[in-house]
Design an enzyme around this catalytic site. Sequence first.
Site, mmCIF file in Angstrom:
data_model
loop_
_atom_site.group_PDB
_atom_site.id
_atom_site.type_symbol
_atom_site.label_atom_id
_atom_site.label_comp_id
_atom_site.label_asym_id
_atom_site.label_seq_id
_atom_site.Cartn_x
_atom_site.Cartn_y
_atom_site.Cartn_z
ATOM 1 N N ARG A 167 0.846 -1.192 0.000
ATOM 2 C CA ARG A 167 0.000 0.000 0.000
ATOM 3 C C ARG A 167 0.882 1.242 0.000
ATOM 4 O O ARG A 167 1.865 1.328 0.733
ATOM 5 C CB ARG A 167 -0.921 0.012 1.221
ATOM 6 C CG ARG A 167 -2.060 -1.004 1.157
ATOM 7 C CD ARG A 167 -3.048 -0.641 0.055
ATOM 8 N NE ARG A 167 -4.205 -1.529 -0.002
ATOM 9 C CZ ARG A 167 -4.293 -2.587 -0.795
ATOM 10 N NH1 ARG A 167 -3.261 -2.906 -1.578
ATOM 11 N NH2 ARG A 167 -5.383 -3.322 -0.814
ATOM 12 N N GLU A 177 -4.231 7.156 -5.520
ATOM 13 C CA GLU A 177 -4.371 6.424 -6.780
ATOM 14 C C GLU A 177 -5.709 6.764 -7.422
ATOM 15 O O GLU A 177 -6.704 6.921 -6.726
ATOM 16 C CB GLU A 177 -4.273 4.916 -6.520
ATOM 17 C CG GLU A 177 -2.907 4.498 -5.988
ATOM 18 C CD GLU A 177 -2.791 3.005 -5.732
ATOM 19 O OE1 GLU A 177 -3.812 2.286 -5.865
ATOM 20 O OE2 GLU A 177 -1.686 2.547 -5.408
ATOM 21 N N HIS A 206 -0.253 -0.179 -9.852
ATOM 22 C CA HIS A 206 -0.919 -1.068 -8.897
ATOM 23 C C HIS A 206 -1.548 -2.267 -9.601
ATOM 24 O O HIS A 206 -2.722 -2.587 -9.414
ATOM 25 C CB HIS A 206 -1.976 -0.310 -8.084
ATOM 26 C CG HIS A 206 -2.199 -0.920 -6.726
ATOM 27 N ND1 HIS A 206 -2.623 -0.202 -5.637
ATOM 28 C CD2 HIS A 206 -2.037 -2.204 -6.276
ATOM 29 C CE1 HIS A 206 -2.726 -0.995 -4.579
ATOM 30 N NE2 HIS A 206 -2.371 -2.221 -4.950
#
Length: 304
Positions: A229, A258, A277
Site C-alpha cells: 500500500r 491512486e 498497482h
Amino acid sequence: MSAVLVTGADLAPQALALLKDHEVIFAGKTPTEDDIVALSGKHNPVAIIVRYSKVGAAAMDAAPALKVVSKHGSGTDTIDKTAARARGIDVVAAVGANAAAVAEQALALLLACAKSVVALDARMHAGHWDKATHKSVELAGRTIGLIGLGAIGLRFARMADALGMRVIGFDPYAQNLPDYVASVDLETIWRESDAISLHCPLTEANARLVDAATLARCKRGLILVNTARGGLVDEQALLSAVRSGQVASAGLDSFAVEPMAAGHPFQGERGFVLSPHIGGVTSDAYVNMGVAAARNVLDVLARA
C-alpha cells in the site's frame, strides 16, 4: 432474489456462476464512494464485493440487509472495519488468492531496480551501448528485508532465497516460518538490509512506516520495493532519499493517492521504476480473487 453489489464493472465468470442465486449489481469501472452509497440504497444488497472505491459507514447504513463486505483481494484498508463491526457486518478477504501474482511483481521490480532494466532499455532504444560503463547490482549474497510475512511475503521470500539472498523478515503475527527466513525486529531490517520489500497491510499504526528517519537508518544504496500500500511510504521522504543516493532505486506498484495524477514528482525521476498497482492483476489472479470473494460471501450468508 437478494442482491450482491460489486464495486467494479465485472467479475470472473466462475465467480458469477457461484452467485447464480443472487442478483449481481455492478457499480462500473471507476465508482466513487457516493456511487456505492447510492447503489446500496437502491438495491439494499446482502453483500458487497469490493474491487474499487471505499465502503464506509454511509454505504452500510444505506443497506439494512447488508451482512458481509468481501474484498476482491487481500487488502481491506478501503473498508471501514470499525463501522462494519459496530453494525454486525462481516469483513472478509480473498487472502492468498493473488499471492503468486503480487510476489512475481515484487520480484520483477526488484530485478528491474538491481539490473537497471528500464534505464538500459531506454538507452539501447536511443542507440547507446553502455557495456563499458555500466555495472549492475548482484543480488546473490545480499540481504533482503521483508516487512510482512503473509502469503505474499512468504512466496516472495522463497523467490529471494532461490536467488541466493539472505532473507530476514519482520511480522509480529507470523508463525512457523521456513528455515530460510530469519525473524528479526524492525531495527534489524533498517540496519542490515540491502533491499527492503513491503508486504504488510496499511494500518493507522504503520502509516508512513518508511519515512526520512527510517530511510536514514538504512544502508546507503538501498533498493526499496513496495507492492503493498502506498500509504506505508512517505513519498516526499523517499523522493529526497533517491535524489541523495541514500536509496539507489525504488520499484513501486502502489502510491499514496491512486490513480497517480499527472505531475506527480516521481514521474520522469531517475531511480524510480513504476507500475500502476497491477501486481495482483493477472488472468489467473482475476479468477482466483473473484472465486474466493464469492465463496467468502456465500460462507457468511450461509451462517447468517
